[in-house]
Motif scaffolding. Structure first.
Motif, short mmCIF file in Angstrom:
data_model
loop_
_atom_site.label_atom_id
_atom_site.label_comp_id
_atom_site.label_asym_id
_atom_site.label_seq_id
_atom_site.Cartn_x
_atom_site.Cartn_y
_atom_site.Cartn_z
N HIS A 28 -2.40 -2.08 -2.19
CA HIS A 28 -3.71 -1.61 -2.68
C HIS A 28 -3.97 -0.24 -2.06
O HIS A 28 -4.21 -0.13 -0.86
CB HIS A 28 -4.76 -2.63 -2.24
CG HIS A 28 -6.11 -2.49 -2.85
ND1 HIS A 28 -6.77 -1.29 -2.97
CD2 HIS A 28 -6.96 -3.44 -3.37
CE1 HIS A 28 -7.95 -1.49 -3.53
NE2 HIS A 28 -8.08 -2.78 -3.79
N VAL A 75 -9.39 -4.84 -7.07
CA VAL A 75 -8.47 -5.95 -7.32
C VAL A 75 -9.22 -7.27 -7.29
O VAL A 75 -10.05 -7.49 -6.40
CB VAL A 75 -7.34 -5.97 -6.26
CG1 VAL A 75 -6.51 -7.25 -6.37
CG2 VAL A 75 -6.45 -4.75 -6.41
N ARG A 76 -8.93 -8.13 -8.27
CA ARG A 76 -9.42 -9.51 -8.22
C ARG A 76 -8.23 -10.44 -8.39
O ARG A 76 -7.46 -10.29 -9.34
CB ARG A 76 -10.47 -9.78 -9.29
CG ARG A 76 -11.09 -11.17 -9.10
CD ARG A 76 -12.32 -11.39 -9.97
NE ARG A 76 -11.96 -11.54 -11.36
CZ ARG A 76 -12.68 -11.10 -12.38
NH1 ARG A 76 -13.79 -10.44 -12.16
NH2 ARG A 76 -12.28 -11.29 -13.61
N VAL A 136 -2.48 -9.16 0.22
CA VAL A 136 -3.05 -7.91 -0.30
C VAL A 136 -3.15 -6.95 0.88
O VAL A 136 -3.84 -7.24 1.86
CB VAL A 136 -4.43 -8.12 -0.94
CG1 VAL A 136 -4.99 -6.78 -1.44
CG2 VAL A 136 -4.35 -9.13 -2.08
N HIS A 162 -4.42 -3.39 2.04
CA HIS A 162 -5.24 -2.20 1.77
C HIS A 162 -4.67 -1.05 2.58
O HIS A 162 -4.76 -1.02 3.81
CB HIS A 162 -6.70 -2.46 2.17
CG HIS A 162 -7.45 -3.28 1.17
ND1 HIS A 162 -8.29 -2.74 0.23
CD2 HIS A 162 -7.47 -4.62 0.96
CE1 HIS A 162 -8.80 -3.70 -0.51
NE2 HIS A 162 -8.33 -4.87 -0.09
N THR A 171 -11.39 -5.86 -2.93
CA THR A 171 -10.62 -7.04 -3.30
C THR A 171 -11.55 -8.25 -3.30
O THR A 171 -12.32 -8.45 -2.35
CB THR A 171 -9.46 -7.30 -2.33
OG1 THR A 171 -8.50 -6.25 -2.44
CG2 THR A 171 -8.76 -8.62 -2.66
N GLN A 195 -11.25 -12.51 -4.13
CA GLN A 195 -10.32 -13.60 -4.41
C GLN A 195 -11.04 -14.93 -4.36
O GLN A 195 -11.72 -15.24 -3.39
CB GLN A 195 -9.16 -13.59 -3.40
CG GLN A 195 -8.09 -14.63 -3.68
CD GLN A 195 -6.87 -14.48 -2.78
OE1 GLN A 195 -6.97 -14.00 -1.66
NE2 GLN A 195 -5.71 -14.86 -3.27
N ILE A 222 -5.22 -10.96 3.67
CA ILE A 222 -5.68 -9.61 3.36
C ILE A 222 -5.50 -8.76 4.61
O ILE A 222 -6.02 -9.11 5.69
CB ILE A 222 -7.14 -9.59 2.91
CG1 ILE A 222 -7.29 -10.36 1.57
CG2 ILE A 222 -7.64 -8.16 2.73
CD1 ILE A 222 -8.72 -10.48 1.09
N ALA A 242 -13.49 -6.57 1.16
CA ALA A 242 -12.55 -7.62 0.79
C ALA A 242 -13.16 -8.99 1.05
O ALA A 242 -13.63 -9.27 2.15
CB ALA A 242 -11.25 -7.46 1.57
#
Length: 342
Positions: free
Chosen positions: A185, A192-193, A212, A214, A221, A223, A241, A252
């Motif tokens: 990312h 982002v999802r 994920v 970053h 993000t 989720q 993450i 996030a």
């Protein structure tokens, strides 16, 4: 970028066991000691174009690891692609690699289906996906495989600054099934999802693992993963993450919620946040429990039989993930598929 353990179907030395931290809940070596014999060539099934056929778009199909046509796609403008990963095998194994890129400003819908026929096969599916600056990609993954199959799916996604990526993974598991996504990312407004759900019965196993990373500032993000297990099924969620140094302004959020509807069902969850930057907003949550007894009692008092009440509450629980799918046609297809199985 944080990476999970390598896996190559033709090299038994790479088959991870539970001693490998990233695979501790999905012990491949327990079921697979040797490389399986290669799956034979097979044709695309003549009947129908897959679960998402009614939504149209260009077909990109693989059967037993072999591309029927192209294995690489470059998307421009608005486009729909039905990525069909089809297995027609008995006791054999195969690997697939597909590559998709969305150019700057493109709007791409990927309707990905894992369509398993036969039994006791081993499938390893890999996807490389690039989301360019200001591109928008939605990936819907529908996985339907036999209860004695072993399947590992690994997607590597790169989201450039300003890109938008939406993913929803839906599965009913297999003997051992791992659906893994790694996202790089790059921030600067990228969004982002990463959603998912599993509905498991019998002895089925599903592992939804994601990382994920970053690597740039001002990225988002979100989720949400939900699951339901019955009988002796096992659901796994591993979500990580990572916010690297310099990725300031990252927002996030991660949530995993599961229901265990039997005495011997199992859910293993490992949500992680690893933060090296300042000025970030990050959070994660995880719950595992049973149906709300007060809601169940209320519905029975209204005249609904207990089994029907449980089914309605279970679907409502899972549909929260489905309802986040923005594409109406895809959302309704997933809803119908899930209603027939949950």
């Amino acid at each position: 970028m944080t990476r999970t353990a390598a896996f190559t179907l033709t090299d038994p030395a790479t088959f991870p066991s539970r001693r490998v931290e990233a695979w501790k809940y999905s012990d491949v070596r327990k079921y697979l000691r040797e490389a399986p014999p290669p799956s034979p060539s097979a044709a695309v099934p003549m009947a129908g174009g897959g679960p998402f056929e009614a939504l149209g778009g260009e077909a990109m199909a693989f059967v037993n690891g072999r591309a029927i046509g192209v294995n690489t796609l470059m998307a421009c403008g608005a486009q729909t692609v039905r990525l069909r990963l089809i297995t027609k095998a008995e006791g054999t194994g195969h690997a697939t690699t597909a590559r998709i890129s969305a150019r700057a400003g493109a709007k791409l819908l990927i309707l990905e289906t894992h369509e398993g026929e036969g039994s006791a096969y081993v499938a390893h599916n890999r996807l490389e996906l690039d989301v360019a600056h200001d591109a928008e990609v939605t990936r819907i993954v529908l996985v339907d495989e036999p209860e004695d199959a072993i399947s590992i799916s690994q997607a590597k996604v790169r989201v450039e600054p300003g890109g938008r990526y939406r993913q929803t993974t839906v599965t009913n598991g297999a003997k051992l099934q791992r659906l893994e996504t790694e996202v790089t990312h790059l921030g600067w407004g990228a969004d982002v999802r990463m959603d998912g759900l599993y509905a498991l019965t019998g002895d089925r196993h599903a592992d939804l693992t994601s990382v994920v990373t970053h690597a740039g500032p001002d990225g988002q993000t979100s989720q949400l993963v939900k699951g339901v297990v019955r009988d002796t099924a096992r659901g796994v969620f591993q979500g990580k993450i990572v916010v690297e140094r310099g990725a300031d302004g990252t927002d996030a959020r991660m949530g995993h919620h599961a229901l265990i509807l039997s005495e011997r069902g199992e859910v293993d969850a490992k949500p992680e946040l690893i933060i090296y930057a300042d000025d970030v907003q990050c959070a994660h949550g995880n719950t595992v429990g049973n149906l709300d007894e007060s809601a169940l009692f209320y519905m029975q008092q209204r005249g609904l039989p207990a089994d029907e009440a449980r089914a309605l509450l279970t679907r409502a629980f899972l549909f929260e993930v489905v309802d986040r799918i923005e594409h109406e046609g895809a959302r309704e297809e997933v809803r119908s598929w899930l209603t027939a199985r949950a």
